[in-house]
Design an enzyme around this catalytic site. Structure first.
Site, PDB file in Angstrom:
ATOM      1  N   GLU A 119      -4.677  -0.245  -5.134  1.00 36.57           N
ATOM      2  CA  GLU A 119      -5.017   0.752  -6.296  1.00 36.57           C
ATOM      3  C   GLU A 119      -3.483   1.251  -6.887  1.00 36.57           C
ATOM      4  OE1 GLU A 119      -6.424   4.594  -4.526  1.00 36.57           O
ATOM      5  OE2 GLU A 119      -7.670   3.265  -3.621  1.00 36.57           O
TER       6      GLU A 119
ATOM      7  N   TYR B  25     -15.257   5.654  -3.861  1.00 40.25           N
ATOM      8  CA  TYR B  25     -15.471   7.053  -3.088  1.00 40.25           C
ATOM      9  C   TYR B  25     -16.408   7.889  -3.552  1.00 40.25           C
ATOM     10  CZ  TYR B  25     -11.864   5.832  -0.414  1.00 40.25           C
ATOM     11  OH  TYR B  25     -11.086   5.175   1.088  1.00 40.25           O
TER      12      TYR B  25
ATOM     13  N   ASN C  60     -11.859   0.233  -4.757  1.00 40.96           N
ATOM     14  CA  ASN C  60     -11.606   1.432  -4.010  1.00 40.96           C
ATOM     15  C   ASN C  60     -12.903   1.817  -4.262  1.00 40.96           C
ATOM     16  OD1 ASN C  60      -9.816   0.157  -2.249  1.00 40.96           O
ATOM     17  ND2 ASN C  60      -8.635   1.236  -2.377  1.00 40.96           N
TER      18      ASN C  60
ATOM     19  N   HIS D   9       1.060  -1.133   0.037  1.00 37.95           N
ATOM     20  CA  HIS D   9       0.039  -0.267   0.406  1.00 37.95           C
ATOM     21  C   HIS D   9       0.604   1.349  -0.336  1.00 37.95           C
ATOM     22  CE1 HIS D   9      -4.450   2.012   1.026  1.00 37.95           C
ATOM     23  NE2 HIS D   9      -3.855   2.333   0.807  1.00 37.95           N
TER      24      HIS D   9
HETATM   25  C1  GCO Z   1      -7.000   5.750  -1.101  1.00 38.60           C
HETATM   26  C2  GCO Z   1      -6.018   4.547  -0.184  1.00 38.60           C
HETATM   27  C3  GCO Z   1      -6.288   4.846   0.837  1.00 38.60           C
HETATM   28  C4  GCO Z   1      -6.291   6.643   1.292  1.00 38.60           C
HETATM   29  C5  GCO Z   1      -8.413   6.241   0.947  1.00 38.60           C
HETATM   30  C6  GCO Z   1      -8.738   8.268   1.206  1.00 38.60           C
HETATM   31  O1  GCO Z   1      -7.686   5.107  -2.248  1.00 38.60           O
HETATM   32  O2  GCO Z   1      -6.476   6.962  -1.338  1.00 38.60           O
HETATM   33  O3  GCO Z   1      -5.991   3.515  -0.531  1.00 38.60           O
HETATM   34  O4  GCO Z   1      -4.682   4.840   1.420  1.00 38.60           O
HETATM   35  O5  GCO Z   1      -6.114   6.496   2.468  1.00 38.60           O
HETATM   36  O6  GCO Z   1      -9.196   6.618  -0.460  1.00 38.60           O
HETATM   37  O7  GCO Z   1      -8.132   8.203   0.373  1.00 38.60           O
END
Ligand code: GCO
Length: 475
Positions: A197, A324, A322, A152
Site C-alpha cells: 500500500e 476493506y 487490499n 510494510h
Molecule cells: C492496511 C495495512 C494493514 C492494516 C489493515 C487494517 O491495509 O492498512 O496493510 O496493516 O492493519 O489494513 O487496517
C-alpha cells in the site's frame, strides 16, 4: 467511535450472522453454500512485521519509524506500541500450525528492513534474516507457500533521519535492501509483493500525518508516493536481473469511490474523481500506463525527473489488492484526499467497529476496474477483513458472527468477480492474528485468531473455522 459501536449493536440485537449484518436477507444466510473456486486458487492469511513480531531490540534490529512514532505522546489511540505485539518473532511455529489447521496454502508476511540492514544502508545483519529463513522453512515443511512483502511501512529510523521517502535516493536504498533479502530467501520464496500500500503509506504517513513518520502536506504526499513508485520500478528490474523465475508484484489498497448523498453537484462529482485518482490511481497509472492521473500531473511534476516514468513502468507479474470497503465522498476544500470529504453512507449500509462501511460489491467493482483499465493483470486479494469488538474467549472459542458474515459476503463477491472475467487467483484474509493496528493500537482487533495480549494465548475465532470450511468446500 463508541457511538458507532453502540448503534451497530442495537441494529444487531436479536439477529445473528450474515443476516444480522444485512448482507443477505434473513433465512438465506445459512442456506447459501460457499462456491467453488477455480483449481489452483490460492488461500492465504496475512500479517505484517511491525504489527505482529515484537522483539524490537533483539538480534541487532535497529529502530523503525514506528518505534519512534509510537513513543510520541498522543499518536496511538490507546498508548500501546509494537514492542511485544503478538510475539510472532518467537511464536511463529505455533502460528504456522494454526495456518495449517485452517488449511491455508499461503502466508503473506513482511520483512522488517531494520532487522536486515539496521541503518537502512550499508552493513547487512545476517542474524536479522535468520528468523525469516527459519519461518520460510517452517512454512514449506507445513506445505504453506511463503509470500514475502519487502516493505510494510517499518522504515529504518536512520533512513527517515536522512530524508526517508522524501529523498529520491531511497529508490536505490530500497533496491539494495531488496536484493539482499532476495539473495537469501529467493531460492525458496517465489512470490514477492514489493511494497504494501504505497498509497496508504503516502496518504496517512506523509500527507495526513496520523501514521509514522507523521509528515504532513500535499507536496509531502506526492514526494512519498513518487519515490515509492520509483523504488518499486528500480527494484523490479534489479531482482529480475539477479534471479529468474520469481513472481513479482505490488500491493495497493483499493476502494470504489462514489458521490455521497442523493443530490450530487458537479463539484461533488469532481471531488469524487480527485479522491479516486489520489487513492486508487497514483500507483497503478504510473506503473501500468507510465503517467500520473491528469488531475495531479502538475502536483507530481516537481518530483519527476527525466526517465523516471520509464523506470516506474515495469511489468508486474501480479497486482495485490487490499480491499476493506468503499468511500462515499462530497466536495470539501478542507478534505486532505484531493479536496474531498466523507459524506453520508447510503441508507442501510452497515459499518464495522471502526466505522468502515461494508460494501462487498465494491470488491467486484475494483476487480472489474483492474480488468478494464489496467490490462487485466493476475490479481490476488492480499488483505480483506474486518474490525470488531470481540468477546473474550469462552470454552476455547471466540464467537465473531459479524466478521464471519463479512468474510462470507466478500468471498461471494470474489467469486462473482471471477464469473465476470476478472483474473482473480487468490484471497488472503487480514489478519491471521489480532495485532497492533497502527494508530488505533492493540485495542482494535482484525484477527481470525484471538490473542490475549497479556498471556499471548491464541484462540481461533468462529471466522477461522468458517474460513477453514470455506477453503475445504471451495476445492
Ligand atoms: C492496511 C495495512 C494493514 C492494516 C489493515 C487494517 O491495509 O492498512 O496493510 O496493516 O492493519 O489494513 O487496517
Amino acid at each position: 467511535m463508541r457511538e458507532t459501536t453502540m448503534r451497530r449493536r442495537d441494529l444487531l440485537a436479536g439477529a445473528t450472522g450474515i443476516a444480522a449484518a444485512g448482507l443477505l436477507p434473513a433465512g438465506q444466510a445459512a442456506a447459501q453454500p460457499m462456491p467453488r473456486f477455480p483449481a489452483g486458487f490460492v488461500w492465504g492469511s496475512a500479517t505484517s512485521s511491525y504489527q505482529v513480531e515484537g522483539a524490537v531490540d533483539v538480534d541487532g534490529r535497529a529502530p523503525s519509524i514506528w518505534d519512534t512514532f509510537t513513543r510520541q505522546p498522543g499518536r496511538i489511540a490507546d498508548g500501546t506500541n509494537g514492542d511485544v505485539a503478538v510475539d510472532h518473532y518467537r511464536r511463529w511455529p505455533e502460528d504456522v500450525a494454526l495456518m495449517a489447521r485452517a488449511g491455508f496454502d499461503a502466508y503473506r508476511f513482511s520483512i522488517a528492513w531494520p532487522r536486515v540492514i539496521p541503518q537502512g544502508t550499508g552493513a547487512v545483519n545476517p542474524k536479522g534474516l535468520d528468523v525469516y529463513d527459519r519461518l520460510v522453512d517452517g512454512l514449506l515443511a507445513a506445505r504453506i507457500e511463503p509470500w514475502v512483502c519487502l516493505y510494510h511501512w517499518d522504515l529504518p529510523q536512520a533512513l527517515e533521519d536522512r530524508g526517508g521517502w522524501h529523498d529520491r535516493d531511497i529508490a536505490g536504498w530500497f533496491t539494495d535492501y531488496a536484493r539482499v533479502v532476495v539473495a537469501r530467501l529467493g531460492d525458496r520464496v517465489k512470490h514477492w509483493p514489493l511494497i504494501n500500500e504505497p498509497n496508504v503509506h503516502a496518504i496517512f504517513g506523509h500527507g495526513f500525518g496520523n501514521h509514522a513518520p507523521g509528515r504532513t502536506g500535499w507536496a509531502s504526499y506526492c514526494a512519498a508516493q513518487h519515490h515509492q513508485n520509483l523504488a518499486t520500478g528500480m527494484a523490479l528490474d534489479a531482482i529480475r536481473a539477479d534471479r529468474q523465475g520469481l513472481t513479482l508484484g505490488t500491493i495497493v489498497s483499493m476502494q470504489p469511490v462514489h458521490v455521497a448523498g442523493p443530490n450530487p453537484t458537479d463539484a461533488d462529482r469532481a471531488a469524487r474523481d480527485r479522491f479516486d485518482a489520489a487513492w486508487n490511481r497514483c500507483n497503478l497509472d504510473p506503473m501500468v500506463h507510465g503517467r500520473y492521473p491528469a488531475v495531479f500531473e502538475r502536483d507530481f511534476a516537481p518530483f519527476v525527473r527525466e526517465g523516471d516514468m520509464a523506470t516506474i513502468r515495469r511489468p508486474l507479474d501480479f497486482v495485490g489488492v487490499n480491499y476493506y470497503g468503499g468511500a462515499f465522498v462530497l466536495d470539501d476544500p478542507n478534505g486532505f484526499i484531493g479536496g474531498a470529504g466523507f459524506g453520508p453512507l447510503p441508507a442501510g449500509t452497515q459499518v464495522t467497529a471502526l466505522g468502515w462501511p461494508i460494501v462487498p460489491h465494491g470488491m467486484v467493482e475494483v476487480l472489474v476496474d483492474l480488468k478494464d483499465n489496467y490490462g487485466a493483470p493476475p490479481v490476488y486479494i492480499m488483505e480483506n477483513g474486518a474490525c470488531y469488538d470481540d468477546p473474550a474467549p469462552a470454552g476455547g472459542l471466540v464467537a465473531d458472527p459479524e466478521r464471519t458474515a463479512y468474510f462470507r459476503a466478500h468471498l461471494l463477491a470474489a467469486r462473482e468477480a471471477i464469473a465476470r472475467g476478472c483474473d482473480l487467483r487468490g484471497y488472503f484474509a487480514w489478519s491471521l492474528l489480532d495485532n497492533f493496528e497502527w494508530a488505533e493500537g492493540l485495542r482494535r482487533r482484525f484477527g481470525i485468531v484471538h490473542v490475549d495480549f497479556e498471556t499471548q494465548v491464541r484462540t481461533p475465532k468462529s471466522s477461522f473455522h468458517f474460513l477453514a470450511e470455506a477453503i475445504r468446500a471451495s476445492r
